[in-house]
Design a protein around this motif. Sequence first.
Motif, short mmCIF file in Angstrom:
data_model
loop_
_atom_site.label_atom_id
_atom_site.label_comp_id
_atom_site.label_asym_id
_atom_site.label_seq_id
_atom_site.Cartn_x
_atom_site.Cartn_y
_atom_site.Cartn_z
N ASN A 93 -10.20 -24.52 -2.55
CA ASN A 93 -11.18 -24.57 -1.46
C ASN A 93 -10.42 -24.37 -0.15
O ASN A 93 -9.18 -24.36 -0.14
CB ASN A 93 -11.94 -25.91 -1.44
N MET A 94 -11.16 -24.25 0.92
CA MET A 94 -10.52 -24.02 2.23
C MET A 94 -9.62 -25.19 2.60
O MET A 94 -8.53 -25.01 3.15
CB MET A 94 -11.60 -23.78 3.29
N THR A 95 -10.09 -26.42 2.35
CA THR A 95 -9.33 -27.60 2.79
C THR A 95 -7.95 -27.63 2.15
O THR A 95 -6.93 -27.85 2.83
CB THR A 95 -10.11 -28.88 2.43
N HIS A 122 -15.00 -28.27 12.15
CA HIS A 122 -14.99 -29.07 10.92
C HIS A 122 -13.63 -29.74 10.83
O HIS A 122 -12.61 -29.15 11.21
CB HIS A 122 -15.20 -28.11 9.74
N ASN A 175 -20.28 -25.34 11.81
CA ASN A 175 -21.12 -25.66 10.66
C ASN A 175 -22.13 -26.75 10.98
O ASN A 175 -22.93 -27.12 10.14
CB ASN A 175 -20.27 -26.09 9.46
N ASP A 200 -11.00 -20.55 11.08
CA ASP A 200 -11.81 -21.07 9.99
C ASP A 200 -13.13 -20.31 9.99
O ASP A 200 -14.00 -20.57 10.83
CB ASP A 200 -12.04 -22.57 10.20
N SER A 223 -14.60 -19.75 2.21
CA SER A 223 -14.91 -20.39 0.94
C SER A 223 -16.11 -19.69 0.32
O SER A 223 -17.16 -19.59 0.95
CB SER A 223 -15.28 -21.85 1.19
N TYR A 225 -18.23 -20.45 -1.97
CA TYR A 225 -19.49 -21.16 -2.27
C TYR A 225 -20.41 -21.24 -1.06
O TYR A 225 -21.55 -21.67 -1.17
CB TYR A 225 -19.22 -22.55 -2.86
N LYS A 226 -19.90 -20.81 0.11
CA LYS A 226 -20.77 -20.72 1.28
C LYS A 226 -21.36 -19.33 1.43
O LYS A 226 -22.17 -19.08 2.30
CB LYS A 226 -19.99 -21.05 2.56
C1 LIG Z 1 -16.76 -24.78 8.91
C2 LIG Z 1 -16.17 -25.37 7.66
N1 LIG Z 1 -14.85 -25.39 7.53
C3 LIG Z 1 -14.26 -25.90 6.44
C4 LIG Z 1 -15.00 -26.43 5.41
C5 LIG Z 1 -14.29 -26.96 4.21
O1 LIG Z 1 -14.42 -26.04 3.18
P1 LIG Z 1 -14.02 -26.41 1.70
O2 LIG Z 1 -15.13 -27.23 1.14
O3 LIG Z 1 -13.90 -25.07 1.03
O4 LIG Z 1 -12.75 -27.14 1.74
C6 LIG Z 1 -16.39 -26.44 5.51
C7 LIG Z 1 -17.22 -27.04 4.46
O5 LIG Z 1 -18.30 -27.53 4.70
C8 LIG Z 1 -17.00 -25.88 6.66
O6 LIG Z 1 -18.32 -25.84 6.80
#
Ligand SMILES: Cc1ncc(COP(=O)(O)O)c(C=O)c1O
Length: 415
Positions: A93-95, A122, A175, A200, A223, A225-226
């Motif tokens: 995932n991005m995190t 975020h 977000n 991001d 990511s 899944y978005k």
């Molecule tokens: C703007 C933004 N950055 C980062 C994330 C984190 O992404 P991930 O769930 O892939 O770690 C999110 C998830 O909601 C997000 O909306």
Amino acid sequence: MHQLAVHELRSNFPALARTGPSGPVAYFDGPAGTQVPQAVIDAVADYLAHHNANCGAPFGTSEETDAILSEAHRAVADFLGASDPGEIAFGPNMTTLTLALSRAVGKTWQAGDEIIVSRLDHDANVTPWVLAARDAGAVVQHIEIDPADCTLDLESFENALSEKTRLVAVGYASNCVGTINPVRRITEMARQVGALSFIDAVHYAPHGLIDVGEIGCDFLVCSAYKFFGPHVGMLWGRRKLLESVTPYKLRPSTNKLPGRWMTGTQNHECIAGVRAAIDYIATIGAQAGQAAESRRDKLRAAFNVITPHERELGRQLLTGLRELPNVRVWGITDEDRLNQRVPTVSFTHERLTPREIAARLAESGLFVWPGNHYALPLTETLGLEPHGTLRIGVVHYNTADEIDRLLAALRRVIA
Ligand SMILES: Cc1ncc(COP(=O)(O)O)c(C=O)c1O
């Protein structure tokens, strides 16, 4: 003008046929994760049924896995406007990708160096950098926001920038409140003082065409899944940087790109699904009658019809919310500035908490999100903790009828 064929497109998504006790469900939770088209489900299942193996061995399923992954790297490169598929790394995932990169980049910093993060982001684009700065003894500066419309205060950015700045981390779109940030200007300002820029793009990705070359950033994450794909994150970085920064990795794993940034065995089936998600988006323009040849051009054609559709829904939603008593919408609400936001709308009510409103809307099959959405720096800055906001997320599969239903239900709940 070409129009998005929304009802035709919706038939691709099995989840959109879900009904509850009060009729069809409407998904306004896209910012937390979008639904997936059948083609993505099929790609994941097909991988597991017919190609399941680890990479790099000289036999059928392993060679097929290598080919499927290569094609996915190419698809993401097209999605992000990158010419080199080796610059794309997948991860959980991005995190997780950002924590890994921030640790590695942070090793190049020294005490007294500075980094800049924003109050609009975020937390996944804030805390990883703050932790890396703490480990290096670097100083963290902030880009402030204008609370009136939740836009970045570029003057505070300019004041924070100096020749000591090593990295600027900023989101493409919020977000929580939907603001689109002037990322090209921000990366340009960072470059002028010799700082790296990290974007991001998680929230922006389902709404607009990303072009890393045009943005001028050094790294960008999103990511799948978005944007109608499975739960997989991806990182793009300039080849030179991905090759020169030293990742935390195992000895037997490759030191070449992109593998050196992809620790452990990857989620192959979902990466197969990422390619299918991008190919699904690429069909949207053609369905609306826009001809294009390459996948990149097809993606551009898709967003040419997605953006106006979403913008109209955003206008309808904001107009309806304006008429509700005791409601405050956070972020840009001006009709003439809808091109500066995506249709992710957050509001608070004077008396009802976001969770109370979300629970009442769920009784009518309307799925919306209460809380801080992990945009904690923003909800803290706006004084909205501990309840956060009620967030309504609109993506291309949402319809004007769904917005009407949502507004009617909100009128009932709030009255
Ligand atoms: C703007 C933004 N950055 C980062 C994330 C984190 O992404 P991930 O769930 O892939 O770690 C999110 C998830 O909601 C997000 O909306």
